[in-house]
Design a protein around this motif. Sequence first.
Motif, PDB file in Angstrom:
ATOM      1  N   ASP A   1      44.799  16.421  28.776  1.00  0.00           N
ATOM      2  CA  ASP A   1      44.207  15.306  29.521  1.00  0.00           C
ATOM      3  C   ASP A   1      43.756  15.805  30.896  1.00  0.00           C
ATOM      4  O   ASP A   1      44.071  16.919  31.306  1.00  0.00           O
ATOM      5  CB  ASP A   1      45.130  14.080  29.543  1.00  0.00           C
ATOM      6  CG  ASP A   1      46.236  14.127  30.581  1.00  0.00           C
ATOM      7  OD1 ASP A   1      46.071  14.802  31.609  1.00  0.00           O
ATOM      8  OD2 ASP A   1      47.270  13.483  30.353  1.00  0.00           O
ATOM      9  N   ALA A   2      42.981  14.980  31.588  1.00  0.00           N
ATOM     10  CA  ALA A   2      42.269  15.429  32.793  1.00  0.00           C
ATOM     11  C   ALA A   2      43.189  15.897  33.920  1.00  0.00           C
ATOM     12  O   ALA A   2      42.768  16.654  34.790  1.00  0.00           O
ATOM     13  CB  ALA A   2      41.358  14.316  33.296  1.00  0.00           C
ATOM     14  N   THR A   3      44.448  15.493  33.885  1.00  0.00           N
ATOM     15  CA  THR A   3      45.364  15.882  34.966  1.00  0.00           C
ATOM     16  C   THR A   3      45.926  17.280  34.759  1.00  0.00           C
ATOM     17  O   THR A   3      46.667  17.782  35.592  1.00  0.00           O
ATOM     18  CB  THR A   3      46.561  14.897  35.076  1.00  0.00           C
ATOM     19  OG1 THR A   3      47.366  15.028  33.891  1.00  0.00           O
ATOM     20  CG2 THR A   3      46.095  13.462  35.219  1.00  0.00           C
TER      21      THR A   3
ATOM     22  N   ALA B   1      44.289  20.297  34.266  1.00  0.00           N
ATOM     23  CA  ALA B   1      43.262  21.345  34.344  1.00  0.00           C
ATOM     24  C   ALA B   1      43.879  22.728  34.592  1.00  0.00           C
ATOM     25  O   ALA B   1      43.413  23.728  34.049  1.00  0.00           O
ATOM     26  CB  ALA B   1      42.254  21.012  35.432  1.00  0.00           C
TER      27      ALA B   1
ATOM     28  N   CYS C   1      39.554  20.341  27.858  1.00  0.00           N
ATOM     29  CA  CYS C   1      40.129  19.481  28.894  1.00  0.00           C
ATOM     30  C   CYS C   1      39.316  18.198  28.933  1.00  0.00           C
ATOM     31  O   CYS C   1      38.121  18.211  29.217  1.00  0.00           O
ATOM     32  CB  CYS C   1      40.101  20.193  30.239  1.00  0.00           C
ATOM     33  SG  CYS C   1      41.187  19.467  31.457  1.00  0.00           S
TER      34      CYS C   1
ATOM     35  N   GLN D   1      37.727  14.860  30.128  1.00  0.00           N
ATOM     36  CA  GLN D   1      37.324  14.475  31.481  1.00  0.00           C
ATOM     37  C   GLN D   1      37.543  12.987  31.787  1.00  0.00           C
ATOM     38  O   GLN D   1      37.622  12.607  32.945  1.00  0.00           O
ATOM     39  CB  GLN D   1      35.846  14.832  31.707  1.00  0.00           C
ATOM     40  CG  GLN D   1      35.599  16.334  31.712  1.00  0.00           C
ATOM     41  CD  GLN D   1      36.528  17.098  32.654  1.00  0.00           C
ATOM     42  OE1 GLN D   1      36.746  16.698  33.788  1.00  0.00           O
ATOM     43  NE2 GLN D   1      37.116  18.197  32.175  1.00  0.00           N
TER      44      GLN D   1
ATOM     45  N   LYS E   1      39.523   9.052  31.285  1.00  0.00           N
ATOM     46  CA  LYS E   1      40.879   8.552  31.465  1.00  0.00           C
ATOM     47  C   LYS E   1      41.687   8.723  30.179  1.00  0.00           C
ATOM     48  O   LYS E   1      41.146   8.635  29.090  1.00  0.00           O
ATOM     49  CB  LYS E   1      40.838   7.058  31.826  1.00  0.00           C
ATOM     50  CG  LYS E   1      40.688   6.818  33.324  1.00  0.00           C
ATOM     51  CD  LYS E   1      40.482   5.352  33.617  1.00  0.00           C
ATOM     52  CE  LYS E   1      41.749   4.527  33.386  1.00  0.00           C
ATOM     53  NZ  LYS E   1      41.546   3.109  33.734  1.00  0.00           N
TER      54      LYS E   1
ATOM     55  N   LEU F   1      40.702   9.528  24.162  1.00  0.00           N
ATOM     56  CA  LEU F   1      41.344  10.844  24.268  1.00  0.00           C
ATOM     57  C   LEU F   1      42.087  11.183  22.980  1.00  0.00           C
ATOM     58  O   LEU F   1      41.949  12.256  22.400  1.00  0.00           O
ATOM     59  CB  LEU F   1      42.320  10.816  25.454  1.00  0.00           C
ATOM     60  CG  LEU F   1      43.306  11.968  25.630  1.00  0.00           C
ATOM     61  CD1 LEU F   1      42.731  13.012  26.563  1.00  0.00           C
ATOM     62  CD2 LEU F   1      44.625  11.474  26.200  1.00  0.00           C
TER      63      LEU F   1
ATOM     64  N   THR G   1      49.785  15.966  27.329  1.00  0.00           N
ATOM     65  CA  THR G   1      49.645  14.883  28.318  1.00  0.00           C
ATOM     66  C   THR G   1      50.929  14.711  29.113  1.00  0.00           C
ATOM     67  O   THR G   1      52.000  15.172  28.706  1.00  0.00           O
ATOM     68  CB  THR G   1      49.276  13.549  27.632  1.00  0.00           C
ATOM     69  OG1 THR G   1      49.009  12.569  28.628  1.00  0.00           O
ATOM     70  CG2 THR G   1      50.400  13.062  26.731  1.00  0.00           C
TER      71      THR G   1
END
Length: 158
Positions: free
Chosen positions: A10-12, A14, A29, A31, A33, A38, A51
């Motif tokens: 998930d985006a957090t 990276a 990854c 981008q 929410k 997702l 996640t």
Amino acid sequence: MTTETKFFADATLAGLARWLRLLGFDTVCFQGKAGRPLMRQAAAEGRILLTRRRDLLERQFSGRLILLPGTTAVKQLSFALGKLSLEIQAQNLYTLCLSCNQKLISLERESVRDLVPEYVFEHCSVYTRCPQCRKIFWPGTHRRNALQFLKDNGFDVT
Ligand SMILES: [Zn+2]
């Protein structure tokens, strides 16, 4: 050669995604929410979902999900590899573009003569290129530093 295990972060995450790519693990990854799209995309592509969102565990998901601790990227890496009993193989390091997640392609040494610094050309005979961003890579201090960093942090590299 890269491994068959593929990830969807998930985006957090990276930082973790970058490490996984560096080790040769195909990692997308996401981008947007974290939520339904997702999970749908991870399942459709047969990727293991990474996640920190505990609430995703309570939703229906046909694929595999690893809930990561909210610590550093290196600790998350250790956690994920441990969960899946995955080994770090030195030969897989830097086989994927860290930015694009594309498999790097081998280049003839002669073809990079005008594309890399002269010093590099004289000392290095192995080159690869990302088919997407066109960046050229060669084994150098980055690779040595990464291996040293992994060993210093208690990772086994085979
Ligand atoms: Zn690239």
